[in-house]
Design a protein around this motif. Structure first.
Motif, PDB file in Angstrom:
ATOM      1  N   SER A  30    -108.317  21.375 -42.123  1.00  0.00           N
ATOM      2  CA  SER A  30    -107.612  21.562 -40.844  1.00  0.00           C
ATOM      3  C   SER A  30    -106.239  20.918 -40.913  1.00  0.00           C
ATOM      4  CB  SER A  30    -108.387  20.941 -39.684  1.00  0.00           C
ATOM      5  OG  SER A  30    -109.755  21.029 -39.896  1.00  0.00           O
ATOM      6  N   ALA A  31    -106.191  19.728 -41.505  1.00  0.00           N
ATOM      7  CA  ALA A  31    -104.895  19.050 -41.607  1.00  0.00           C
ATOM      8  C   ALA A  31    -103.920  19.898 -42.408  1.00  0.00           C
ATOM      9  CB  ALA A  31    -105.070  17.680 -42.247  1.00  0.00           C
TER      10      ALA A  31
ATOM     11  N   VAL B 259    -102.632  22.706 -40.297  1.00  0.00           N
ATOM     12  CA  VAL B 259    -101.665  22.218 -39.319  1.00  0.00           C
ATOM     13  C   VAL B 259    -100.339  21.897 -39.991  1.00  0.00           C
ATOM     14  CG1 VAL B 259    -101.143  20.293 -37.782  1.00  0.00           C
ATOM     15  CG2 VAL B 259    -103.390  21.366 -37.714  1.00  0.00           C
ATOM     16  N   ILE B 260    -100.418  21.300 -41.158  1.00  0.00           N
ATOM     17  CA  ILE B 260     -99.205  20.765 -41.781  1.00  0.00           C
ATOM     18  C   ILE B 260     -98.414  21.835 -42.521  1.00  0.00           C
ATOM     19  CG2 ILE B 260     -99.303  19.918 -44.170  1.00  0.00           C
ATOM     20  CD1 ILE B 260     -99.323  17.147 -43.090  1.00  0.00           C
ATOM     21  N   PHE B 261     -99.079  22.906 -42.939  1.00  0.00           N
ATOM     22  CA  PHE B 261     -98.412  23.904 -43.767  1.00  0.00           C
ATOM     23  C   PHE B 261     -97.097  24.420 -43.163  1.00  0.00           C
ATOM     24  CE2 PHE B 261     -97.701  28.350 -44.941  1.00  0.00           C
ATOM     25  CZ  PHE B 261     -97.446  28.183 -46.283  1.00  0.00           C
ATOM     26  N   PRO B 262     -97.120  24.898 -41.903  1.00  0.00           N
ATOM     27  CA  PRO B 262     -95.857  25.401 -41.348  1.00  0.00           C
ATOM     28  C   PRO B 262     -94.749  24.356 -41.322  1.00  0.00           C
ATOM     29  CG  PRO B 262     -97.687  26.102 -40.010  1.00  0.00           C
ATOM     30  CD  PRO B 262     -98.231  25.107 -40.981  1.00  0.00           C
ATOM     31  N   PHE B 263     -95.136  23.066 -41.201  1.00  0.00           N
ATOM     32  CA  PHE B 263     -94.100  22.035 -41.192  1.00  0.00           C
ATOM     33  C   PHE B 263     -93.444  21.906 -42.552  1.00  0.00           C
ATOM     34  CE2 PHE B 263     -96.605  20.954 -37.570  1.00  0.00           C
ATOM     35  CZ  PHE B 263     -95.644  20.610 -36.646  1.00  0.00           C
TER      36      PHE B 263
ATOM     37  N   TRP C 154     -93.305  24.103 -44.652  1.00  0.00           N
ATOM     38  CA  TRP C 154     -92.592  25.349 -44.828  1.00  0.00           C
ATOM     39  C   TRP C 154     -91.224  25.293 -44.148  1.00  0.00           C
ATOM     40  CZ3 TRP C 154     -91.075  29.733 -42.124  1.00  0.00           C
ATOM     41  CH2 TRP C 154     -91.043  30.914 -42.871  1.00  0.00           C
ATOM     42  N   ILE C 155     -91.151  24.737 -42.933  1.00  0.00           N
ATOM     43  CA  ILE C 155     -89.853  24.604 -42.250  1.00  0.00           C
ATOM     44  C   ILE C 155     -88.937  23.702 -43.040  1.00  0.00           C
ATOM     45  CG2 ILE C 155     -88.609  23.884 -40.171  1.00  0.00           C
ATOM     46  CD1 ILE C 155     -91.080  23.949 -38.628  1.00  0.00           C
TER      47      ILE C 155
ATOM     48  N   SER D 182     -84.188  22.482 -37.020  1.00  0.00           N
ATOM     49  CA  SER D 182     -85.515  22.107 -36.541  1.00  0.00           C
ATOM     50  C   SER D 182     -85.997  20.839 -37.218  1.00  0.00           C
ATOM     51  CB  SER D 182     -86.517  23.217 -36.831  1.00  0.00           C
ATOM     52  OG  SER D 182     -86.051  24.421 -36.321  1.00  0.00           O
TER      53      SER D 182
END
Lengths: 290, 451, 276
Positions: free
Chosen positions: C19-20, C23-27, C29-30, C248
């Motif tokens: 789950s972590a 959650v963290i993947f898109p961050f 990625w940004i 961002s």
């Protein structure tokens, strides 16, 4: 007790002033506006009284109807899934102590990100041609999907984004509530020979109910106001498949510059919400009484 | 040290850069004289041509010493901002940069000062295109009117859709630049090889002015339209005429046979991405050369060329105007009106227009578009643009544009996604548009429904 | 429920870690996108030559106001946070401990709940007109007031929960001893509700920091906040994703720092407030 009265008023006054000046007054303005049609001629606003016609028009407005429907679907589905997933995660992970700080920090991250950024990121990840999701699908031998362009998938895709955004938050709240439950009840239940499933059904769920309701309401309120994410993800399309109420209001009120009509659909939304709250309050009070 | 205020609101940032720039200006520019105009503010939104406009404004400031602030806004909400500004006591903005789809409401609401009222002798330079006479407005007849209307604005950007095609692939396959939709169809078919390459990538998503803008070149070049004759005052709704239907059928044929599988979900951003990543053989887009000739943005550097949008045997290329106009609001003091006019006067000069083009933005001057610049490879869009402008027409000349667009964006998108059959979508749109028009006091008859 | 078998421990950690990761993947990625060129991003390259170009353009390009947006956001979010805490704590104390008739309590709470559920965009236009007519348009104060009002219902609700935890006897005892309301608030109430203040404060800070549609309506260049600055990268014809990602990344820094420092506090405050 004169002192008491003075402080009673003084402490409440700032909140009342803010509410009156910034919510009640504009709301009254909005109400008056909703019976008018506004036109600009030679830099002067001409207010024409149009009776209830803005309201009757609202009920024939296909965008507004689709928006209301989608908003309810969006909020109910997204929040329910978030609650269920969050609850399952909490049940699975209760008692984990190692890495606690790390996980908490990670799970709080998504609420820190402006919705507009979330919309932009996911739009790229959903992209038909170069999105990471379709690339993974092709890598796994599945056919790519048109996540945001297919009218049957678009709303679900938007809901998935919201689930990603808010499940961690629900999880954290529910985990904390779960951890605060008295452990001796479970001991007693186990000695009585009840199964883990029975313990969940007859002990955990009833004890957790207040926490569940609070988290649910908190999320529901935010979900009904969804705007930023949809704005960048789909703009309400394709067709009306992801149109949501705040978007319809924004478009009718501002983009199309129809303040009278925009005010009418704002008031309708407002009234619907008020009735919803009133009914929910009644039901919960009756249940408490019985 | 006395230095020229490049932009007085930039206090927080780039001190070194600014000092350097200022020193440079002081030493090199003898024109660094005291300002002779009041400071002014231009409200503009972020666009592909903004960077070039910004450079021109900087040039103006260094040449004249006048201060120009640019209030740059997200595209979302910039129209609303301009409306708010002109409707209040005193506008915070001195020049409004208005979009082709929505400028009429500023004209018809009486918000703009006729430029000749600010300075009697002010004229639009003969080199500057008028874009279907869109700069003239007759306040009495409420019509665009080049003969008797007031000059309300100066064009600042010539956007209109051009056909973008992959010149390298054309050469490879020996294809000719298409002038009709049938030829385009054949070329697209020759190059169509999904998912590696789409014959054409179209912009069918519902937005503010997205799918409507994309289909208009098809509709108009088949003799169709949304209204019979807006400029002539005939508001008969013709969106469900057989001609409009024919245009839409051509659009859908391209989409289905040689197009992107997700046409209904494609925004202009997606379409540009398709071209930039080498996945589209054709797109229809506004000329923004930096998008495809900058190696940081594109893998098709130097491979994209431009042509007017195709036509049919009966009608020539018929692009809709997506240009931008600069107007001066009535509700500002006279000195700021004068400052605004001084800038607009300077902006029309050959020097300014050339600098504008060299900074990467398409100019609005015929002289510059057809100058020696057009022969340089980096300005190869110029010829197609100059060829397109004479045929380009205004999309809406009614203040109700945004309400009509809300209908067309939805119904056309539904027709493309297959949510509604095409004929039903057009018939529905016709009824809805007629209602908007009738409610606003127009005589707007409808045609018999398509069957 | 607490089985200590190895398998269940492994399951738990796997679930959490997965789950972590989601959650963290898109961050990640940004952040990565901020260092890419637009074309590398579009082609989805995993290996790329990092570039500072996007950060430079966000921070130093003369058309970008990011630093000012950032400063504005700090001012707006922190001031409105303080205001909302003061107003909500006073009001909650007044409502729950100073014996208002129940209709006052209920009508105020009901109104605040209804207002909280209505999309803020409905009032943004009215606020603009009001502020403009009293010369408060294009000021940070106007935006601060708007955000204070927007976050007031949530704060009132959360602080209400904490204030109700303050034992009435304690307040009464203090009053008997001759303490006046300000003293009671300072010496009795504040120490008890401190975790509530932290949780409410952080949430209002975050909501104000992220708020988009109202600032979009109220602000101009001088008063725009970070989300507007980020919104600018979504242009009319294309989206400058990499610069948006860089902006961002920068904009998440303060909230992230806050989180690292006060993580323990936030969760405790949030949960003890919301889960009672």
């Amino acid at each position: 007790m004169k002192n008491d009265t003075f402080w009673r008023y003084t402490t409440l006054m700032p909140a009342v002033l803010l509410f009156v000046a910034l919510t009640v007054v504009p709301m009254v303005n909005l109400f008056v506006l909703s019976f008018h049609h506004v036109e600009w001629i030679e830099r002067i606003a001409i207010w024409k009284s149009v009776g209830w016609s803005n309201y009757t028009a609202a009920f024939e407005d296909n965008l507004f109807r689709a928006g209301a429907f989608n908003t309810v679907v969006f909020a109910v589905v997204a929040v329910t899934v978030q609650m269920v997933l969050g609850f399952i995660l909490a049940l699975l992970t209760i008692g984990v102590t190692r890495g606690r700080t790390f996980y908490r920090t990670v799970f709080l991250l998504p609420i820190l990100v402006p919705g507009i950024i979330i919309g932009a990121i996911w739009k790229l990840m959903y992209s038909y041609d170069f999105g990471v999701i379709n690339k993974t699908a092709i890598f796994l031998g599945m056919s790519p999907q048109d996540w945001l362009g297919n009218p049957n998938l678009a709303l679900a895709s938007v809901i998935v984004v919201d689930i990603w955004h808010w499940t961690p938050f629900c999880f954290l709240l529910l985990l904390a509530a779960l951890e605060s439950l008295p452990q001796d009840i479970y001991e007693a239940a186990r000695i009585d020979g009840s199964s883990p499933w029975q313990a969940l059904r007859f002990i955990t769920l009833p004890l957790m109910l207040p926490a569940i309701i609070v988290t649910f309401v908190f999320r529901m309120i935010l979900a009904l106001k969804v705007f930023d994410e949809v704005y960048l993800l789909t703009g309400g399309g394709p067709g009306t498949s992801t149109e949501v109420v705040s978007f319809t209001i924004y478009r009718r009120f501002f983009t199309e510059d129809r303040p009278g009509y925009g005010a009418a659909i704002s008031i309708i939304t407002f009234a619907a919400v008020a009735i919803l709250i009133f009914v929910a309050g009644r039901i919960s009070r009756r249940r408490k009484a019985s | 040290m006395r230095h020229i205020p490049i932009n007085s609101t930039h206090a927080l940032r780039g001190t070194v850069r600014r000092t350097l720039a200022a020193m440079l200006l002081v030493t090199t520019s003898t024109a660094a004289m005291a300002a002779d105009q009041a400071p002014m503010t231009i409200v503009i939104n972020q666009s592909p041509w903004f960077a070039g406009f910004q450079k021109v404004v900087e040039l103006y400031q260094s040449e004249t010493g006048n201060t120009v602030n640019l209030d740059v806004n997200p595209f979302a909400g910039s129209l609303e901002k301009q409306r708010h500004a002109v409707r209040t006591g005193e506008s915070p903005y001195d020049v409004l940069i208005m979009n082709a789809g929505f400028f009429i409401e500023f004209y018809s609401g009486g918000f703009l000062e006729p430029l000749t009222n600010i300075e009697a002798g002010f004229k639009l330079s003969p080199d500057i295109y008028t874009f279907d006479d869109s700069v003239y407005w007759n306040a009495e007849t409420k019509q665009i009117d080049a003969a008797n209307g007031d000059l309300l604005s100066v064009p600042v950007n010539p956007f209109l859709p051009l056909l973008h095609y992959r010149a390298d692939l054309y050469a490879e396959k020996g294809l000719n630049v298409p002038t009709t939709w049938d030829e385009l169809y054949d070329n697209a078919k020759a190059l169509h090889n999904p998912p590696a390459m789409y014959g054409i990538s179209q912009r069918g998503q519902r937005g503010a002015f997205d799918v409507t803008f994309d289909v208009l070149p098809y509709v108009w070049s088949h003799g169709g339209a949304f209204f019979a004759d807006q400029k002539g005052g005939d508001y008969t709704v013709t969106i469900n005429s057989p001609e409009t239907l024919a245009g839409m059928e051509t659009y859908l044929k391209l989409a289905q046979d040689v197009g992107h599988p997700s046409t209904a979900g494609q925004t202009q951003t997606n379409v540009i991405q398709n071209m930039a990543t080498g996945q589209a053989a054709h797109i229809q887009g506004v000329p923004a050369p930096a998008l495809f000739d900058d190696p940081a943005n594109s893998i098709v550097v130097g491979k994209v060329n431009y042509a007017p949008t195709p036509g049919t045997a009966e009608y020539p290329s018929s692009p809709p105007l997506g240009h931008w106009l600069a107007g001066v609001p009535k509700n500002i003091p006279d000195d700021r009106k004068a400052a605004a006019l001084a800038f607009l006067t300077w902006f029309q000069t050959d020097e300014a227009q050339r600098a504008y083009a060299e900074a990467g933005s398409p100019p609005v001057s015929r002289a510059v578009l057809t100058s020696d610049l057009a022969d340089k490879p980096e300005f190869r869009y110029m010829k197609a643009l100059a060829d397109s402008i004479p045929n380009a027409r205004l999309t809406f000349v009614i203040p109700e544009a945004s309400q009509v667009l809300a209908i067309t964006e939805l119904r056309l998108n539904q027709a493309i996604s297959g949510e509604l059959p095409l004929k039903e979508a057009l018939n529905t749109a016709a009824t809805e548009i007629a209602k908007v028009m009738t409610d606003s006091g127009y005589t707007a008859p409808v045609l018999p429904p398509l069957e | 429920m607490h089985s200590d078998s190895l398998i269940s421990t492994i399951t738990r950690h796997t679930v959490l870690a997965l789950s972590a990761l989601i959650v963290i993947f898109p961050f990640l990625w940004i952040v990565a996108a901020g260092f890419k060129t637009q074309i590398d991003l579009l082609l989805g390259k995993f290996l790329f030559v990092p570039t500072w170009r996007n950060f430079e353009s966000v921070l130093f390009n003369s058309g970008s106001d990011f630093l000012r947006n950032f400063a504005n956001s700090v001012i707006v979010a922190s001031t409105s946070m303080v205001l909302v805490l003061v107003v909500a704590t006073l009001a909650a104390y007044s409502l729950y401990r100073l014996r208002w008739p129940s209709w006052v309590l209920h009508s105020l709470l009901a109104w605040s709940l209804v207002f909280h559920m209505v999309p803020p965009i409905t009032l943004a236009g009215a606020w603009f007109t009001m502020f403009r007519s009293i010369g408060m348009d294009n000021t940070l104060s106007g935006i601060i007031l708007a955000h204070t009002t927007l976050n007031l219902p949530m704060a009132l609700w959360m602080m209400g929960v904490f204030i109700r935890d303050v034992p009435t006897e304690l307040v009464d005892a203090a009053s008997m001893d001759g303490a006046r309301t300000p003293q009671v608030l300072r010496h009795v109430v504040l120490p008890i509700v401190r975790p509530g203040l932290a949780a409410t404060g952080i949430l209002s800070f975050i909501f104000s920091w992220n708020e988009f549609p109202v600032v979009l309506t109220l602000a101009q260049r001088q008063t725009a906040t970070v989300p507007i600055g980020i919104g600018k990268y979504a242009q009319d014809n294309t989206v400058a994703f990499t610069e948006m990602a860089a902006a961002s990344t920068l904009s998440m820094l303060p909230a992230f720092l806050l989180l690292l420092i006060a993580q323990r506090f936030i969760v405790r405050g949030l949960t003890s407030g919301a889960v009672k």
